[in-house]
Design a protein around this motif. Sequence first.
Motif, short mmCIF file in Angstrom:
data_model
loop_
_atom_site.label_atom_id
_atom_site.label_comp_id
_atom_site.label_asym_id
_atom_site.label_seq_id
_atom_site.Cartn_x
_atom_site.Cartn_y
_atom_site.Cartn_z
N GLU A 160 -16.88 -17.51 37.70
CA GLU A 160 -17.90 -18.18 38.49
C GLU A 160 -19.17 -18.33 37.66
O GLU A 160 -19.80 -17.32 37.32
CB GLU A 160 -18.18 -17.39 39.76
CG GLU A 160 -16.90 -17.05 40.53
CD GLU A 160 -17.17 -16.43 41.89
OE1 GLU A 160 -17.51 -17.16 42.83
OE2 GLU A 160 -17.05 -15.19 41.99
N VAL A 161 -19.54 -19.55 37.33
CA VAL A 161 -20.71 -19.78 36.48
C VAL A 161 -21.81 -20.43 37.30
O VAL A 161 -21.61 -21.44 37.96
CB VAL A 161 -20.34 -20.61 35.23
CG1 VAL A 161 -19.41 -19.80 34.34
CG2 VAL A 161 -19.67 -21.92 35.59
N ILE A 162 -23.00 -19.82 37.22
CA ILE A 162 -24.11 -20.20 38.09
C ILE A 162 -25.35 -20.41 37.24
O ILE A 162 -25.78 -19.50 36.51
CB ILE A 162 -24.36 -19.09 39.13
CG1 ILE A 162 -23.07 -18.86 39.95
CG2 ILE A 162 -25.52 -19.45 40.05
CD1 ILE A 162 -23.11 -17.63 40.80
N PRO A 163 -25.95 -21.59 37.30
CA PRO A 163 -27.16 -21.85 36.51
C PRO A 163 -28.25 -20.82 36.80
O PRO A 163 -28.51 -20.47 37.95
CB PRO A 163 -27.59 -23.25 36.97
CG PRO A 163 -26.35 -23.88 37.51
CD PRO A 163 -25.55 -22.76 38.12
N GLY A 164 -28.85 -20.32 35.73
CA GLY A 164 -29.90 -19.34 35.88
C GLY A 164 -29.42 -17.91 36.03
O GLY A 164 -30.23 -16.98 35.99
N VAL A 165 -28.11 -17.72 36.21
CA VAL A 165 -27.54 -16.38 36.35
C VAL A 165 -26.54 -16.12 35.23
O VAL A 165 -26.62 -15.11 34.53
CB VAL A 165 -26.84 -16.21 37.71
CG1 VAL A 165 -26.19 -14.84 37.82
CG2 VAL A 165 -27.84 -16.43 38.85
N THR A 166 -25.59 -17.03 35.04
CA THR A 166 -24.60 -16.89 33.98
C THR A 166 -25.20 -17.40 32.67
O THR A 166 -25.70 -18.52 32.62
CB THR A 166 -23.35 -17.71 34.31
OG1 THR A 166 -22.88 -17.36 35.61
CG2 THR A 166 -22.26 -17.45 33.28
N PRO A 167 -25.19 -16.58 31.61
CA PRO A 167 -25.74 -17.05 30.34
C PRO A 167 -24.97 -18.25 29.81
O PRO A 167 -23.74 -18.28 29.85
CB PRO A 167 -25.57 -15.83 29.40
CG PRO A 167 -25.36 -14.66 30.30
CD PRO A 167 -24.68 -15.20 31.54
N GLY A 168 -25.70 -19.25 29.33
CA GLY A 168 -25.04 -20.41 28.75
C GLY A 168 -25.89 -21.65 28.83
O GLY A 168 -26.70 -21.80 29.75
N VAL A 169 -25.72 -22.52 27.86
CA VAL A 169 -26.50 -23.76 27.82
C VAL A 169 -25.94 -24.79 28.79
O VAL A 169 -26.64 -25.72 29.20
CB VAL A 169 -26.53 -24.34 26.40
CG1 VAL A 169 -27.27 -23.41 25.46
CG2 VAL A 169 -25.11 -24.59 25.88
N ASP A 170 -24.66 -24.66 29.16
CA ASP A 170 -24.07 -25.52 30.18
C ASP A 170 -22.90 -24.77 30.80
O ASP A 170 -22.50 -23.70 30.34
CB ASP A 170 -23.64 -26.87 29.60
CG ASP A 170 -22.60 -26.75 28.49
OD1 ASP A 170 -21.58 -26.06 28.69
OD2 ASP A 170 -22.81 -27.35 27.42
N GLY A 171 -22.35 -25.35 31.87
CA GLY A 171 -21.34 -24.64 32.63
C GLY A 171 -20.04 -24.39 31.89
O GLY A 171 -19.46 -23.31 31.99
N THR A 172 -19.57 -25.38 31.15
CA THR A 172 -18.30 -25.20 30.47
C THR A 172 -18.41 -24.17 29.35
O THR A 172 -17.51 -23.36 29.15
CB THR A 172 -17.78 -26.54 29.92
OG1 THR A 172 -18.76 -27.12 29.06
CG2 THR A 172 -17.49 -27.50 31.06
N TRP A 173 -19.53 -24.20 28.63
CA TRP A 173 -19.75 -23.20 27.57
C TRP A 173 -19.80 -21.81 28.17
O TRP A 173 -19.24 -20.85 27.63
CB TRP A 173 -21.04 -23.52 26.82
CG TRP A 173 -21.30 -22.67 25.63
CD1 TRP A 173 -20.84 -22.86 24.36
CD2 TRP A 173 -22.11 -21.48 25.57
NE1 TRP A 173 -21.30 -21.87 23.51
CE2 TRP A 173 -22.08 -21.01 24.24
CE3 TRP A 173 -22.84 -20.77 26.51
CZ2 TRP A 173 -22.77 -19.86 23.84
CZ3 TRP A 173 -23.52 -19.63 26.13
CH2 TRP A 173 -23.49 -19.18 24.80
N ALA A 174 -20.49 -21.67 29.33
CA ALA A 174 -20.58 -20.38 30.00
C ALA A 174 -19.20 -19.90 30.44
O ALA A 174 -18.86 -18.71 30.29
CB ALA A 174 -21.52 -20.50 31.19
N ALA A 175 -18.39 -20.80 31.00
CA ALA A 175 -17.05 -20.42 31.44
C ALA A 175 -16.18 -20.01 30.26
O ALA A 175 -15.41 -19.04 30.35
CB ALA A 175 -16.41 -21.58 32.20
#
Length: 253
Positions: A158-173
């Motif tokens: 589960e990737v959430i802007p501002g919570v999951t580290p990452g520049v975008d959702g797919t990179w975070a996942a």
Amino acid sequence: MIKACLNGDRPPGAHPPIPVTPDELARAAAGCVAAGAFMVHVHPRDEHGRESLVTRHVVDAVTAIRELTPGLRVSVSTRDGIVDTTRTKLAHVAEWPGPDLGGPDCASVNWHEDGALNVATALRDNGIGVEAGIWTPHATIAFVSTNWPWHVERTLVEVIPGVTPGVDGTWAAERILAALGMTPAPLLVHGEREWAWPVLRWGQAAGYDVRIGLEDTRFLPDGTLAHDNSELVRVAVESEPGTPSQWPVPDPL
């Protein structure tokens, strides 16, 4: 496969209208199944529209959904913030009946939250499946350091802007998946707000189960407001997965 997340913690009165009562949740679930969803995730509410872990509220919501859509698998939330303490959360969850007695088929447990192991154990002891919610690489490490990867029904990336580290959702996942490594449980990936559709398209293309619904976003890929949960599911099912595009508009609560 697509899971429909019907309401989340969005406040009553939001637009488009979120399902709150057991009847509203049941009709929304039926619409999503007709559109192509294989299961639903709900946040049961009390008489005032507030999220609740109280057994009768959980059972009322689950029972209404099953009456209208027999055989549908129903997941509920145990997230922090529904009640004031971890102890209160655990006390409620420990009271839930198993699926054969009106309880949910499974429940999500956010692995970064205090008491996650105890909540997961209480669910398993009651015959309720556990969906492990993994929001960050740090939570991933905590998860894989236990035996729980072999005991959960599903692992939720589960990737959430501002919570999951990452520049975008797919990179975070991808970071979370890399930390998970080989896992025996089925994987479902999803994003929220501006990451919802890019992560869904990426997850579909990669062959993962995915999730969509008003908990994750109120908008269609073109930036227009969705009419309801079933429209979000229908668009997710009908549209061909491709290269994720930039999210067109912000999605505040």
